[in-house]
Design a protein around this motif. Structure first.
Motif, mmCIF file in Angstrom:
data_model
loop_
_atom_site.group_PDB
_atom_site.id
_atom_site.type_symbol
_atom_site.label_atom_id
_atom_site.label_comp_id
_atom_site.label_asym_id
_atom_site.label_seq_id
_atom_site.Cartn_x
_atom_site.Cartn_y
_atom_site.Cartn_z
ATOM 1 N N SER A 247 78.968 -41.749 -33.392
ATOM 2 C CA SER A 247 79.463 -43.046 -32.932
ATOM 3 C C SER A 247 79.246 -44.120 -33.992
ATOM 4 O O SER A 247 78.263 -44.089 -34.744
ATOM 5 C CB SER A 247 78.742 -43.449 -31.643
ATOM 6 O OG SER A 247 79.054 -44.781 -31.281
ATOM 7 N N GLY A 250 76.054 -46.732 -32.254
ATOM 8 C CA GLY A 250 74.709 -46.414 -31.802
ATOM 9 C C GLY A 250 74.675 -46.385 -30.287
ATOM 10 O O GLY A 250 75.499 -45.730 -29.655
ATOM 11 N N ASP A 251 73.760 -47.137 -29.691
ATOM 12 C CA ASP A 251 73.653 -47.201 -28.233
ATOM 13 C C ASP A 251 74.423 -48.370 -27.627
ATOM 14 O O ASP A 251 74.415 -48.552 -26.410
ATOM 15 C CB ASP A 251 72.180 -47.309 -27.824
ATOM 16 C CG ASP A 251 71.390 -46.067 -28.188
ATOM 17 O OD1 ASP A 251 71.993 -44.976 -28.190
ATOM 18 O OD2 ASP A 251 70.184 -46.196 -28.476
ATOM 19 N N ALA A 252 75.084 -49.172 -28.458
ATOM 20 C CA ALA A 252 75.806 -50.343 -27.947
ATOM 21 C C ALA A 252 77.023 -49.907 -27.137
ATOM 22 O O ALA A 252 77.649 -48.885 -27.434
ATOM 23 C CB ALA A 252 76.237 -51.235 -29.102
ATOM 24 N N ARG A 253 77.367 -50.688 -26.123
ATOM 25 C CA ARG A 253 78.517 -50.399 -25.269
ATOM 26 C C ARG A 253 79.305 -51.681 -25.015
ATOM 27 O O ARG A 253 79.288 -52.238 -23.926
ATOM 28 C CB ARG A 253 78.063 -49.774 -23.941
ATOM 29 C CG ARG A 253 77.409 -48.415 -24.082
ATOM 30 C CD ARG A 253 78.417 -47.359 -24.542
ATOM 31 N NE ARG A 253 77.803 -46.034 -24.652
ATOM 32 C CZ ARG A 253 77.279 -45.550 -25.767
ATOM 33 N NH1 ARG A 253 77.291 -46.302 -26.871
ATOM 34 N NH2 ARG A 253 76.751 -44.356 -25.794
ATOM 35 N N HIS A 278 82.770 -55.218 -31.101
ATOM 36 C CA HIS A 278 81.328 -55.405 -31.244
ATOM 37 C C HIS A 278 81.036 -56.388 -32.361
ATOM 38 O O HIS A 278 79.950 -56.986 -32.409
ATOM 39 C CB HIS A 278 80.663 -54.057 -31.547
ATOM 40 C CG HIS A 278 79.171 -54.081 -31.457
ATOM 41 N ND1 HIS A 278 78.365 -53.879 -32.552
ATOM 42 C CD2 HIS A 278 78.337 -54.285 -30.406
ATOM 43 C CE1 HIS A 278 77.093 -53.943 -32.177
ATOM 44 N NE2 HIS A 278 77.052 -54.189 -30.888
ATOM 45 N N ASP A 296 71.925 -48.616 -38.178
ATOM 46 C CA ASP A 296 71.991 -49.775 -37.293
ATOM 47 C C ASP A 296 73.330 -50.471 -37.477
ATOM 48 O O ASP A 296 74.173 -50.026 -38.264
ATOM 49 C CB ASP A 296 70.834 -50.752 -37.564
ATOM 50 C CG ASP A 296 70.812 -51.276 -39.003
ATOM 51 O OD1 ASP A 296 71.837 -51.152 -39.709
ATOM 52 O OD2 ASP A 296 69.777 -51.820 -39.417
#
Length: 361
Positions: A247, A250-253, A278, A296
């Motif tokens: 991705s 990362g963990d961002a949505r 984003h 990151d």
């Protein structure tokens, strides 16, 4: 050359080159859309300070509407610029004078990318899902098209076309067809011949790819899935083999996200990708086996980062933020590859791309 030796040599060369470039200002070309709610200038020159990163926007080169991509000739004397119009055009610009030498139709809609392959110019027509070949004349002007190839599927959208590092093949990335096509180019006739096809997952939306400097793999950016696929490249066979998928977030949505551009550092150690939505730049380490390790994301200094590029010193990343109407510059550590928060911005309406002049490299 062994991969570790290759990387070490590349890193040393980058440091030497960076020190030399840090002693002089760098010429930059900025592209922008001239249509829309806030029209840009088309193509502008600018000057970048390699120490502070500051970008000072200068004169406009007239006659280049919707200048969405550009590339230099091999000798750096001519700049080829896409005019992303319904009736697509490609222009040859004299770097010394700023005059447009000539233009040619791309025989398609909305050209978004162009590249030089030997004595030919390759251009991707996003709107019509086709790639076109133009010969380059001895004076750098663009000759009449020798071939147009339209991709498969109900809605093909060719977004990028470029030669592979070996120079044997032409690679076309099609967002609508969810495919990466490989062509052979007959240099006598200027005709393309379909050789192979890497089919990506449905609605992956491959937009751009970037080859690793070792020429053995490519990183394929999926606009519709916010992913990068690592693909092994066999230059002898002219084929890709898809591997790791990672991705860009990362963990961002975020509610929406459409990655636009990626670049591999010259030393082959890092990959960067822009996240539209984003509004960030993702940083990846390249592992010893060529896969990616997400590090990151860093704020891009604006909104809708359409394009990014590493400056010739390796100390800055410049980002064309289309909807914020600015080009931002982010500090970059050449040794670790890490980015810091944006250090500044320059106003560029409907910014599309940032390209450093070849003579500055």
């Amino acid at each position: 050359m062994a991969r570790r030796t290759f990387l070490g040599a590349s890193a040393s060369a980058a440091l030497v080159g960076g020190a030399a470039n840090a002693r002089r200002e760098l010429t930059v070309y900025l592209g922008s859309f001239t249509s829309g709610d806030r029209p840009g200038a088309g193509l502008q020159r600018a000057v970048a300070d390699p120490v502070s990163g500051r970008l000072d926007v200068g004169d406009t080169i007239p006659g280049l509407p919707d200048a969405s991509w550009s590339v230099f000739s091999h000798d750096g004397h001519v700049l080829y610029v896409t005019n992303e119009l319904t009736d697509g055009r490609i222009a040859a610009v004299d770097v010394a004078s700023g005059a447009v030498r000539n233009t040619q139709p791309t025989h398609g809609e909305a050209p978004t990318h162009t590249s030089v392959h030997g004595q030919f110019l390759l251009t991707a027509n996003y709107g019509s899902g086709s790639v076109v070949v133009h010969p380059l004349l001895d004076d750098g002007r663009i000759g009449e098209a020798t071939d147009v190839q339209t991709h498969d599927g109900p809605e093909p959208h060719a977004h990028q076309v470029l030669p592979d590092p070996s120079g044997r093949w032409v690679v076309a990335v099609d967002l609508g067809a969810d495919s990466v096509y490989v062509y052979g180019l007959d240099t006598d006739t200027g005709k393309l011949h379909r050789h192979s096809q890497l089919r990506m997952p449905e609605k992956y939306g491959p937009r751009h790819l970037a080859f690793h400097p070792d020429g053995e793999r490519a990183y394929i950016l999926g606009e519709l899935r916010s992913e990068i696929t690592v693909a092994a490249w066999d230059a002898r066979a002219g084929t890709f083999t898809a591997g790791q998928v990672v991705s860009t977030l990362g963990d961002a949505r975020p509610p929406e996200n459409y990655p636009a551009e990626l670049q591999v550092s010259a030393d082959g150690r890092f990959v960067y990708a822009s996240n539209r939505g984003h509004d960030s730049i993702a940083t990846f380490d390249i592992t010893d086996d060529g896969d990616l390790a997400f590090v990151d994301t860093t704020p891009c200094g604006g909104s809708w980062p359409r394009h990014l590029t590493i400056d010739p010193t390796g100390r800055w990343i410049y980002v064309a933020n289309q909807r914020e109407h600015v080009v931002a510059w982010l500090p970059r550590d050449p040794n670790t590859g890490r980015l810091a928060a944006p250090a500044g911005t320059a106003a560029v309406d409907s910014a599309c791309f940032v390209l450093f002049e070849r003579s500055s490299r």
